[in-house]
Design an enzyme around this catalytic site. Structure first.
Site: not given
Length: 418
Positions: A83, A86, A277, A301, A345, A374
């Site tokens: 996978c 992660c 955003y 947005e 953001d 992020c």
């Protein structure tokens, strides 16, 4: 000595953490190797998975000398060739945060020219790094079994149980069900008990076969079974979030980020603000309450569904305006009015240099920018634009809202030049 993809193992001494969830090493011929499933200081045998003219990619398949930060992965689907969801299942949780801090500080220094110590803060909910994800996107193979794509591959790793997802996600039964005719699923849960939605993307033109699940159902954007949205509490308010609308996946992220943003903004009663955003209005609604009727908040947005949620979530706040539009340099320069504070953001790719230049040009009326990101690389690139225009990065916090992965969430405050 030449290296060939997949046909040999290389013994490597592993160096510093790098992007992509791996570490840097050198092949015997001197070529840079990015080694996943390794840790700084380890000696490993690695299988080459990809080669370019300037570097190699590899998976550590045998650990010859282990780091003290290495642990047994809690997920049976983690590991080389498995996978791809992660990056750090093999890393002790506090060590994960230290690695993220080192990498973030390195990117700030290299890209933004900022020397700053970074501390990655834990976020409440999923204290052991597991059970935190309340939203998950799954691929579906041609047999109708759901799972996650393997790293840098279209192949699907079938998954019945995912340790990082919340019990509420598991309770829908979506991961164990069979989905003939589907290509992708998104499972979304809220804070209201037993409230969940599964969105289905069909594989072709024919309608997919839908199994029995404990959730609402949305197919190709159309609600087939209620609910078509979930409700999530943050900052003492309840937000409606429709299927397909962005919301933070970590169960504690919305509360944590909202608190952090409001803390760095401080008193803004009567102020003119813009939220770029804006999504479903997490920040915009709270800012409108804090600014009061004497102030104003413009939420921008591009997603119409998110705009509808933001309008619903801000019902009764006449001084909150939701604008369905793309955030462009032109909109920033001419369509925001004269805000004194801007919150943004953006998605992982960041706002971009041109948007940041347009924001910088709003000074001196614009005196503060709060950037939620992020991705440390795109944040550093965008920060450099403001810093080159003599803005000041006055605070920066980093949050671990993506345990078991390389990702980190940043909240930075920039002040305009005096």
């Amino acid at each position: 000595m030449a290296t060939q993809v997949g046909d040999q193992l290389l013994e490597l001494q592993v160096g510093a953490i790098a992007g992509g969830g791996g570490c840097v090493a050198r092949a015997p011929d001197g070529k840079v190797v990015f080694v996943r499933h390794s840790l700084p200081g380890e000696r490993v045998r690695a299988r080459i998975t990809a080669e370019t003219s300037s570097y190699l990619r590899a998976d550590a398949v045998e650990v010859l000398s282990a780091s003290p930060d290495r642990v047994d992965p809690p997920c049976p689907h983690a590991g080389p060739g498995r996978c791809g969801g992660c990056d750090f299942q093999h890393v002790e949780l506090d060590a994960q945060r230290r690695l993220k801090a080192v990498r973030t500080a390195e990117l700030l220094r290299q890209i933004a020219g900022v020397e700053r110590e970074v501390v990655v803060e834990a976020v409440e909910g999923g204290d052991d790094g597991l059970g935190w994800r309340t939203r998950v996107r799954l691929a579906v193979d041609r047999d109708g079994r759901a799972g996650f794509r393997r790293h840098r591959s279209h192949r699907v790793e079938r998954v019945d149980v995912c340790p990082v997802t919340s019990p509420e996600v598991a309770a829908t039964g979506a991961l164990r069900a069979v989905w003939p005719g589907s290509a992708e699923l998104e499972v979304v849960t809220g804070t209201v008990p037993d409230e969940a939605v599964v969105s289905v993307t069909p594989r072709g033109r024919a309608a997919p076969t839908i199994p029995i699940i404990n959730a609402g159902l949305v197919v190709k954007g159309k609600v087939r079974r209620d609910p078509g949205a979930v409700h999530i509490e943050a900052g003492g308010r309840t937000y409606r979030v429709s299927a397909g609308v962005f919301w933070q996946a970590h169960r504690g992220a919305a509360e944590t980020l909202l608190t952090a943003v409001l803390d760095v903004i401080g008193d803004c009663e009567g102020a003119t603000l813009a939220d770029l955003y804006a999504g479903a209005g997490l920040f915009a609604v709270a800012l409108a309450h804090r600014a009061g009727p004497a102030g104003s908040v413009l939420a921008v947005e591009r997603d119409g569904r998110a705009c509808a949620d933001a309008q619903h979530n801000g019902a009764g706040l006449a001084h909150l305006v939701v604008d369905e539009a793309e955030v462009t340099p032109e909109l920033v320069a001419t369509g925001l009015g004269r805000p004194s504070i801007v919150v943004l953001d953006p998605a992982r790719e960041g706002a971009g240099i041109d948007v940041m230049r347009a924001l910088s040009g709003l000074a001196p009326t614009l005196r503060r920018v709060v950037y939620v990101s992020c991705d440390a690389a795109s944040f550093s690139r965008d920060a450099r634009v403001l810093l080159d225009e003599r803005w000041t990065l006055t605070s920066l916090r980093a949050f671990d809202i993506f345990p078991m992965t390389e990702h980190v969430e940043l909240v930075g405050r920039f002040e305009a030049p005096v």
